[in-house]
Scaffold this motif. Sequence first.
Motif, mmCIF file in Angstrom:
data_model
loop_
_atom_site.group_PDB
_atom_site.id
_atom_site.type_symbol
_atom_site.label_atom_id
_atom_site.label_comp_id
_atom_site.label_asym_id
_atom_site.label_seq_id
_atom_site.Cartn_x
_atom_site.Cartn_y
_atom_site.Cartn_z
ATOM 1 N N GLN A 227 -25.628 -22.954 46.420
ATOM 2 C CA GLN A 227 -24.557 -23.656 47.100
ATOM 3 C C GLN A 227 -23.796 -24.585 46.141
ATOM 4 O O GLN A 227 -24.398 -25.446 45.491
ATOM 5 N N ASP A 228 -22.482 -24.390 46.080
ATOM 6 C CA ASP A 228 -21.603 -25.254 45.312
ATOM 7 C C ASP A 228 -20.976 -26.276 46.252
ATOM 8 O O ASP A 228 -21.180 -26.234 47.473
ATOM 9 N N LEU A 229 -20.205 -27.222 45.707
ATOM 10 C CA LEU A 229 -19.635 -28.316 46.501
ATOM 11 C C LEU A 229 -18.140 -28.440 46.282
ATOM 12 O O LEU A 229 -17.661 -28.370 45.150
ATOM 13 N N PHE A 230 -17.421 -28.642 47.389
ATOM 14 C CA PHE A 230 -15.984 -28.869 47.332
ATOM 15 C C PHE A 230 -15.665 -30.173 48.057
ATOM 16 O O PHE A 230 -16.051 -30.354 49.222
ATOM 17 N N PHE A 231 -14.989 -31.087 47.353
ATOM 18 C CA PHE A 231 -14.603 -32.368 47.934
ATOM 19 C C PHE A 231 -13.087 -32.418 48.096
ATOM 20 O O PHE A 231 -12.341 -32.124 47.168
ATOM 21 N N VAL A 232 -12.627 -32.803 49.284
ATOM 22 C CA VAL A 232 -11.204 -32.984 49.542
ATOM 23 C C VAL A 232 -10.796 -34.370 49.043
ATOM 24 O O VAL A 232 -11.586 -35.321 49.113
ATOM 25 N N ASN A 233 -9.547 -34.499 48.561
ATOM 26 C CA ASN A 233 -9.088 -35.796 48.067
ATOM 27 C C ASN A 233 -7.701 -36.115 48.607
ATOM 28 O O ASN A 233 -6.943 -35.226 49.001
ATOM 29 N N GLY A 234 -7.399 -37.419 48.631
ATOM 30 C CA GLY A 234 -6.074 -37.884 48.999
ATOM 31 C C GLY A 234 -5.217 -38.080 47.770
ATOM 32 O O GLY A 234 -5.542 -37.615 46.664
#
Length: 571
Positions: free
Chosen positions: A82-89
Amino acid sequence: MKWVRFALLLVLSWTYFAGQRVLAQSAVQPTSATSGKVRFEDITRTAGIHFKHNNGATGKKYLPETMGPGVAFIDYDNDGWQDLFFVNGTSFSAQRGHGTTPALYHNNHDGTFTDVTRKAGLAIDTFGMGVAVGDFDNDGFDDLFMTSMGQSHLFHNNGNGTFTDVTKKAGLWGPTEFSTTAAWVDYDRDGYLDLVVANYVQWSQQADLYCTLDGKTKSYCTPESYHGVSVRLWHNRGDGTFEDATQRAGLGDNSSKSMGIAVLDANQDGWPDLAISNDTQPNKLYLNNRNGTFTEKAVSAGIAYSEDGVVRAGMGIDAVDYDHSGYPSILISNFSNQMMALYHNEQNGLFVDVAAQSQLGPSSLLTLGFACFFFDYDLDGWPDVYVANGHIDPDIERIQKTVHYAEPAHLFHNTGNGEFRNVASEMGSSFAAARVGRGAAYGDINNDGSLDLAVTTNGGPAILFRNTGAGNHGLRIKLVGTKSNRDGIGAVVFVQSGKMAQKSMMRSGSSYLSSSELLLTFGLGQATKADVVEVHWPSGAVDRLANIDGDQFMTIREGSGIVAREPLRKH
């Protein structure tokens, strides 16, 4: 005798799917000591996660600054990790390019991650909000849909470690809305994933309002100050493009101020329904009419309001069969001075809020919950509850002394008798620390069978917690659809181990702005195998398996049964 025993178990599982309570809820209960064996270790720094959210705040108190970002677990390269994706402003100023982009972290298989955002083609400058993971074109690689304050984006997974923005090509370009949570769902069961997008309010910099708590300084306005906006349903045509089916499907409602989406089969008719959490507006329950349309039933079902008939500030949402009744109940996080809601499914079209007697309610009265979901963190077979907390106003303590801006998370252990016990303080000092929590998701980052947590904070760093494990056994299942959509979203999996019967739907959405892994984890407690595993696919096909060893990760392909398996990497 073995054949007779197997046949009996299949009969039991079939009647369970028909909604009959074959097994008493009290037949198997977790021991009180189970939760005490687990800790959540903060491994953010050692894992190489250095993401920090930019909420664009400059003192102008714009409403989107309060919302926070989402996070997703995604195995984007199909390597089994499992990889990780972070949303940003980003900044609200006209001048962009301040270096704050979403972040994709590749799992290195050794407890560390590498930032591959730019290499993957995901370094875009936009005010992102949430994320949904799903294989919309059934090519075997999961894609990303990122909601935004403005134009949302669909990223197609090219299968080589890169993504392409196909928003315009897919027909999704145009609506510039204040979008929050999104979920993939094959609502018409045609084998292609459709997309449901929750929208919040009609806000823009130009239409920003002045609000104040103390009569002296500007504060963040409540959503009551702005007009609502409908959720949006995008129907997948099956050729890589989507059409707006919102009105045709009966989902158009501009009174909504939606924050979360849970996909569930509320009435157990085999078709996916939608539960929507709304902020200062009644929650929604859209029942699938099985003809491409939905009927809204939240008021008559009992989930629209609180028990005293008041609308609450619904944030996160999830729906799971937490009590082994065979029917999913609905969890919703709410504002401070409002208890969480736990709407128990009474199996007759009605839901009853049992948060107060379950102890979820009293423990959550003063906190402001955002992300919330069920997950079996100790693998005892009973879904537990995680809630990320944090207020929206840094100055709230000047107005309400008992309410704080940064707040500790909740972790409620399911005791198996309808009650939940808050055990957050037992999980380690970092886990219990006060934060301005927003998005959260679960996934197994090291393939040991225990579910880990990724949490985001508003205007602050992300945190990755490793689950140290409870010593219980578990079974992890990946689905591969053939006639159904490739991810098997909407499939229902039944697992029976001894006297314990569990049932879970593969689903997208839930939590808040975030997406947990597209795998199913079943805790087996002290049992070392599952007697029966049944997969009911959206196509109508059924795969039945028997005598399955625990502590393994297995892939089930529609119509073929188990096509791959490997042992869990237990400590």
